[in-house]
Scaffold this motif. Structure first.
Motif, PDB file in Angstrom:
ATOM      1  N   SER A 166      41.713  56.860   3.991  1.00 47.98           N
ATOM      2  CA  SER A 166      40.836  56.097   4.885  1.00 47.98           C
ATOM      3  C   SER A 166      41.253  54.631   5.073  1.00 47.98           C
ATOM      4  CB  SER A 166      39.379  56.192   4.410  1.00 47.98           C
ATOM      5  OG  SER A 166      39.220  55.616   3.141  1.00 47.98           O
ATOM      6  N   PRO A 167      41.702  53.899   4.045  1.00 52.61           N
ATOM      7  CA  PRO A 167      42.096  52.499   4.306  1.00 52.61           C
ATOM      8  C   PRO A 167      43.238  52.379   5.302  1.00 52.61           C
ATOM      9  CG  PRO A 167      41.808  52.866   1.957  1.00 52.61           C
ATOM     10  CD  PRO A 167      41.770  54.202   2.604  1.00 52.61           C
ATOM     11  N   PHE A 168      44.274  53.204   5.142  1.00 52.25           N
ATOM     12  CA  PHE A 168      45.401  53.154   6.070  1.00 52.25           C
ATOM     13  C   PHE A 168      44.983  53.632   7.458  1.00 52.25           C
ATOM     14  CE2 PHE A 168      47.542  53.159   1.993  1.00 52.25           C
ATOM     15  CZ  PHE A 168      48.571  52.252   2.180  1.00 52.25           C
ATOM     16  N   ALA A 169      44.155  54.679   7.492  1.00 52.40           N
ATOM     17  CA  ALA A 169      43.719  55.213   8.784  1.00 52.40           C
ATOM     18  C   ALA A 169      42.832  54.218   9.524  1.00 52.40           C
ATOM     19  CB  ALA A 169      42.978  56.532   8.567  1.00 52.40           C
ATOM     20  N   VAL A 170      41.894  53.602   8.812  1.00 53.40           N
ATOM     21  CA  VAL A 170      41.017  52.609   9.437  1.00 53.40           C
ATOM     22  C   VAL A 170      41.831  51.432   9.949  1.00 53.40           C
ATOM     23  CG1 VAL A 170      39.211  50.906   8.958  1.00 53.40           C
ATOM     24  CG2 VAL A 170      38.940  53.260   8.171  1.00 53.40           C
ATOM     25  N   ASN A 171      42.785  50.966   9.145  1.00 50.18           N
ATOM     26  CA  ASN A 171      43.616  49.834   9.547  1.00 50.18           C
ATOM     27  C   ASN A 171      44.425  50.150  10.806  1.00 50.18           C
ATOM     28  OD1 ASN A 171      44.867  47.101   8.692  1.00 50.18           O
ATOM     29  ND2 ASN A 171      46.643  48.409   8.997  1.00 50.18           N
ATOM     30  N   PHE A 172      44.951  51.379  10.871  1.00 56.39           N
ATOM     31  CA  PHE A 172      45.768  51.761  12.027  1.00 56.39           C
ATOM     32  C   PHE A 172      44.908  51.951  13.279  1.00 56.39           C
ATOM     33  CE2 PHE A 172      47.419  55.114  14.787  1.00 56.39           C
ATOM     34  CZ  PHE A 172      48.663  54.589  15.120  1.00 56.39           C
TER      35      PHE A 172
END
Length: 279
Positions: A166-172
């Motif tokens: 989720s952190p990488f996905a939200v950031n992207f």
């Protein structure tokens, strides 16, 4: 109880099994389902009274700069001498509710989905209690500890999806821009994506258990899994692409543990194969 109604294979275990009619089995299943629903609904109601904390700390946690994953990755980057190269935080973006009752409906949805995730070990235990009387002692012995293992793998997958995916996905996704278009996600779309990042990961982490049972009935063998190891890499990357945004880093983050699970499943299948040969 007549002797012909006793399962001889279960003698010595302190348990006796009595023949049940189809309707009695349905009644038994109904009560297991009811108790599971009571646990899920009960936890959902409790979470509803703490929805302020639930949304601010848990659901919207990956959108904040002080989220654990961002701090941990930045600390790791500094400890290996990369400085702030790996440090990143999500862009600040608002979450809007477009429907009149959307906040209330999404609160109910989130609370009961979280209730289901937390109650998963109990639901699994109720399912196990239903099928356990129909198993032979050897099958019970082989499945010993299965509820704990399945629950642990599921929770591990959910936590992996929450803290890694989720952190990488939200950031992207939040940082992706199209000229002339303002990215203002709705509350419901954000929550649906958070569910997609976590719940499927919990189910995917059950792969060794699935392979265990498929090996038990002879549908999967360690030789076959080794033979198609190269094909599995492609399958893992395709699966990672389906449950993650089109971000190469995020896809590899989910793809690597998936492949590790595949290798673990080969070991599990080999062990089951040896046990089948002994019997």
């Amino acid at each position: 109880m007549p002797l012909d109604q006793i399962d001889v294979d279960k003698l010595g275990t302190g348990e006796e099994t009595q023949e049940m009619t189809f309707l009695e089995h349905l009644e038994e299943l109904r009560w297991h389902i009811i108790r599971s629903l009571v646990a899920v609904v009960g936890l959902g109601i409790v979470l509803f009274f703490f929805q302020g904390w639930l949304f601010d700390t848990v659901i919207f946690g990956p959108t904040k700069a002080d989220f654990f994953s961002y701090r941990a990755i930045c600390s790791l980057s500094n400890s290996v001498g990369l400085g702030d190269m790996m440090c990143f935080v999500p862009p600040d973006f608002p979450k809007i509710a477009t429907g009149f009752g959307e906040p209330f409906i999404m609160s109910i949805k989130v609370c009961f989905i979280m209730g289901l995730i937390i109650a998963f070990p109990y639901v699994l235990w109720e399912f196990w209690k239903f099928i356990k009387p129909g198993l032979y002692s050897k099958e019970r012995k082989a499945a010993r500890g299965m509820v704990g293992i399945c629950s642990g793998l599921f929770m591990l997958g959910v936590l992996f999806g929450y803290y890694i995916i989720s952190p990488f996905a939200v950031n992207f996704l939040a940082g992706y821009q199209i000229p002339g278009v303002q990215n203002t996600p709705t509350m419901s779309s954000f929550i649906n994506y958070m569910i997609m990042f976590t719940a499927p990961a919990g189910l995917i982490f059950e792969l060794p258990i699935i392979v265990y049972f498929l090996s038990k009935i002879g549908l999967v063998t360690p030789e076959g899994m080794k033979k198609y190891r190269r094909h599995s890499i492609i399958g893992v990357l395709m699966l990672a692409a389906m449950i993650t945004p089109p971000d190469v880093v995020t896809q590899f983050l989910i793809g690597i543990p998936l492949y590790i699970l595949y290798e673990v499943s080969i070991v599990v299948s080999a062990r089951v194969n040896r046990e089948n040969e002994e019997f």
